[in-house]
Design a protein around this motif. Sequence first.
Motif, mmCIF file in Angstrom:
data_model
loop_
_atom_site.group_PDB
_atom_site.id
_atom_site.type_symbol
_atom_site.label_atom_id
_atom_site.label_comp_id
_atom_site.label_asym_id
_atom_site.label_seq_id
_atom_site.Cartn_x
_atom_site.Cartn_y
_atom_site.Cartn_z
ATOM 1 N N LEU A 1 5.450 -4.760 -5.474
ATOM 2 C CA LEU A 1 5.040 -6.054 -6.015
ATOM 3 C C LEU A 1 3.919 -6.648 -5.177
ATOM 4 O O LEU A 1 2.919 -7.149 -5.707
ATOM 5 C CB LEU A 1 6.248 -6.999 -6.035
ATOM 6 C CG LEU A 1 6.007 -8.378 -6.641
ATOM 7 C CD1 LEU A 1 5.713 -8.249 -8.122
ATOM 8 C CD2 LEU A 1 7.217 -9.275 -6.421
ATOM 9 N N GLY A 2 4.076 -6.578 -3.847
ATOM 10 C CA GLY A 2 3.064 -7.116 -2.959
ATOM 11 C C GLY A 2 1.707 -6.459 -3.191
ATOM 12 O O GLY A 2 0.681 -7.137 -3.330
ATOM 13 N N LEU A 3 1.714 -5.137 -3.226
ATOM 14 C CA LEU A 3 0.452 -4.422 -3.441
ATOM 15 C C LEU A 3 -0.130 -4.752 -4.801
ATOM 16 O O LEU A 3 -1.351 -4.869 -4.965
ATOM 17 C CB LEU A 3 0.667 -2.913 -3.304
ATOM 18 C CG LEU A 3 0.801 -2.420 -1.858
ATOM 19 C CD1 LEU A 3 1.224 -0.960 -1.822
ATOM 20 C CD2 LEU A 3 -0.511 -2.613 -1.118
ATOM 21 N N SER A 4 0.761 -4.905 -5.767
ATOM 22 C CA SER A 4 0.325 -5.238 -7.123
ATOM 23 C C SER A 4 -0.389 -6.591 -7.132
ATOM 24 O O SER A 4 -1.462 -6.746 -7.724
ATOM 25 C CB SER A 4 1.558 -5.284 -8.022
ATOM 26 O OG SER A 4 1.206 -5.203 -9.364
ATOM 27 N N ILE A 5 0.207 -7.557 -6.465
ATOM 28 C CA ILE A 5 -0.388 -8.899 -6.404
ATOM 29 C C ILE A 5 -1.742 -8.854 -5.717
ATOM 30 O O ILE A 5 -2.734 -9.412 -6.210
ATOM 31 C CB ILE A 5 0.551 -9.871 -5.658
ATOM 32 C CG1 ILE A 5 1.778 -10.153 -6.508
ATOM 33 C CG2 ILE A 5 -0.178 -11.159 -5.299
ATOM 34 C CD1 ILE A 5 2.800 -11.043 -5.829
ATOM 35 N N VAL A 6 -1.814 -8.180 -4.586
ATOM 36 C CA VAL A 6 -3.076 -8.096 -3.844
ATOM 37 C C VAL A 6 -4.147 -7.411 -4.690
ATOM 38 O O VAL A 6 -5.301 -7.854 -4.751
ATOM 39 C CB VAL A 6 -2.873 -7.343 -2.515
ATOM 40 C CG1 VAL A 6 -4.210 -7.066 -1.861
ATOM 41 C CG2 VAL A 6 -1.992 -8.154 -1.585
ATOM 42 N N ALA A 7 -3.736 -6.335 -5.352
ATOM 43 C CA ALA A 7 -4.689 -5.597 -6.191
ATOM 44 C C ALA A 7 -5.238 -6.509 -7.282
ATOM 45 O O ALA A 7 -6.435 -6.515 -7.566
ATOM 46 C CB ALA A 7 -4.014 -4.373 -6.793
ATOM 47 N N ASN A 8 -4.336 -7.266 -7.895
ATOM 48 C CA ASN A 8 -4.777 -8.226 -8.920
ATOM 49 C C ASN A 8 -5.775 -9.218 -8.365
ATOM 50 O O ASN A 8 -6.809 -9.493 -8.954
ATOM 51 C CB ASN A 8 -3.572 -8.992 -9.472
ATOM 52 C CG ASN A 8 -2.962 -8.255 -10.638
ATOM 53 O OD1 ASN A 8 -3.495 -7.261 -11.105
ATOM 54 N ND2 ASN A 8 -1.845 -8.761 -11.127
#
Lengths: 276, 290, 349
Positions: free
Chosen positions: A130-137
């Motif tokens: 989730l964290g990586l997903s948020i940062v990527a977004n």
Amino acid sequence: MRRVGLASAVPRSPMRWLGSVLAYGYLGLVYAFIFLPVVALMLFSFQDGLVPVPPFHGPTLRWYAELFADERMMAALRNSVWVGLTSSAIATGLGFLAAYGLARYRPPAASVIRGVLIAPIAVSYLVIGLGLSIVANQLGVGRSLTLVVIGHVVINLPLAFAVVLSQMSPAQERLEKAARDLGASEVRVLALVTVPVLLPGLLAAFALSFTLSWDEFVIAFLLTRFDVTLPVEIWSSIRTGLDPETNAVGTLVFLLSVGLLAITLAVVSRLSRRRV
Amino acid sequence: MAAVGRTRPEGASTGRGWALAGPALAWTTAFFLAPMVFVLAYSLFRRVGGELVASLSFENYRRAFTEAAFRTALVNSLEVSVITVIASVLVAYPVAYLLAYRMPRRWGQVLLALAVLPFWTSYVVRSYSWLLVLAKEGVVNRTLMALGLVAEPITIANTRAATVIGFVHFFTMLMALTIYASLVQIPESYRKAARDLGASGWRTLVHVTLPLSLPGVVVGAFLTFVLAIGDYITPQILGGAQELLLPQAIMLQVQRSGDFPMAAALSAVLLLVIGLAYLASARRFGLGAR
Amino acid sequence: MRGARVVVEGLTKRYGEVTALADIDLEIEAGSYVVILGPSGSGKTTLLSILGGFAHPTSGRVLVDGRDVTFDPPARRPTTTVFQDYALFPHMNVGRNVGFGLAMRKVPREERRRRVAEVLALVGLEGAEGRDVATLSGGQRQRVALARALVVEPPVLLLDEPLGALDLKLRRQMQDELSRIQRTTGTTFVHVTHDQEEAMALADAVVVLSHGRIEDHGPPERVYLRPSSRFAAGFMGDSNLIEGRVVEGPDGSVVETALGAVPWGSAAPDSRVVVSIRPEHLRLDGSGALGLGRAEVRERHFAGVYQRCFVRVGDLELLVFAPPTMRISPGDVVPLSVDPTDVAVLPQD
């Protein structure tokens, strides 16, 4: 039967015999429970029929043929291997350097470094993904296999680091000192002494990382869209219900994993036996 | 790990220590610490009308603990995880005990390796294979019907029971490993001494073996709890949509609602629970000098 | 006298092809301190395990005070064992460790506390009940293990190399302690070790084991000065072993050796024997009644209480412990002699 320690040559009383029967009966039941799904999986991958459930018809290799013809699955398999190898190599490399730096040079705040590097173990994969997903977004970076590699290094680095660290010992340090004493430069010491001596540990760390990466679902699920890894592809096929082709790929993955484990154990033990 | 008697390296070498650990630290900071900070930050934002509102608020946390759906998910997760831990310990301990003490060491190791073999099926595939077994048209039902024991297939899949079975299957193997490791470490002379002094087999177990194997049990139980409560796959495949567990709630927020802040808040709650579990059990891990 | 008499009859233990014990017959007097001495692999630990009930013999019997206990489990046997690694329960303090056997026997708490205190005083650890086992030194752990075994008042106490983990000084100290405790309690002690000095310091009777057989059995002094077998002579301290043959002479049988004739009373003529002379009994000043020729001193090392010398007589190289003040140098040629009573003649085996 020669039993070490508490003797057993006494003529068995009925009570003890009953105890043994119950004990081994229990073991049998638990093993049956443990193997039930795996056996069902493997057996019905050879099902000559559309549904991988009893009664069993066949056997047939039809589903394996379909599997190898399934381009999506094969692509996913290739992706998984690529992601696994890449992330394991990076994780093992970074973990080795860090372990080496900590064990040989003992920088101040070593325990802080150790804590930071081990921390990801405590966090659920879901949250990491989730964290990586948020940062990527935030950064406008699209989902891709590269993101999965990054995520897998995050989860495997702590383990690789811990495994290699546990393999470092004062005895090895003395070997390195001897090499330096005999004139080897730092780089040569690393290449000719440190790495070969640590090889079993490095291989174990690599194999462990690969196994975890190869099987990892949640992070891969969150960070990919079109090019996916094998667990994600299997997941999609599960959504459509019970299908012997899924059995086939599952059996294949199982056998590959076990094979990989066996090879790793053999290689590591063979290498370890060379230790003086 | 300390090299005994080693003098502290001078400044240049110390710098080298940091340099070598640098890449690993950089990676962890960039791809783990930073994202975690983002998660925590997001948990304090809100998603209103499809837009991200970046003002701080505890709204998500309030919802997490008061809204029925989320609270239920949390409670369900706790219940399922605790049941899983208890069931796994109860099933695994006797197995580990028998393998460690009631057979020659070699056999025990072989049987342990055998018991752990299904560990190596892909996790997704493993859950799927339980679906094969528990589904309406699955192995169990077909067998029961073929034997004439039931007239209609019984519903096991898509229930909490199925999720628990799936979990217990996996974690029994894990626990058997940790408990076995703990049991074989106990010197045999302790048990011999207890027997010598008059303890029966059962009393030896209760007074000596059990207390000394406790660290292994606690480690296994902690790992089981943490992994189970954070698992999305097994409940999703086996539990179905009837009952939502926390990871599923998180995933729903990401996929259906696109509400990352809420997902982040729920994740923070998950981490909190795991942290509490760690605090509760860390003391019993038995790490370090005894 | 609280100790029990232990009798071992025809005890044999085989593990597949390997014979660990071969037909052992032994009588241990009640209340005595018996040391079973032997190198690794001699079977001494196997013997102790069988006495303690942790192993069963392939054949033979163990009798304690006349009762056959061969197949009794350790708990029901009148023996308690002190293990080599002490086996102190790490999750219990000293008091609960020592009281464990009493707790198993359902002894009421008050009495348990009293007896634990008594036995801790006996072993010199008064007041240590509350101590954590992990904080104890090696010597202290040893005493706790001893106390735990003694508090249940066993007629027979078995000790498996109890002093192996201690340094020399501590070992000597504990040897005195063990001796004192055994005399105070009157329990029969059966103590296994590979250290012959320990055996001689502690034992009322020594049993020398090798390859599962009893090589010698008797009071330490007798076994040392008049060993019954070549192995016993070689194992109990240093010894010079010289081949010889019994020959009929004008004044009775003598043993012909490379050093000359040695008087010998019995044994068949022409039989091959081994003559054993301890290094401390060989004299380099000509004072012994029996001359053994002239010896050349090859090496000399000062060892505090004696001088360790290697001398050569003809083809034989012998070890001699000379008095610390005697002037000797390598190269000296000196008269070698011995007192005839210090010579032991052993069967060639």
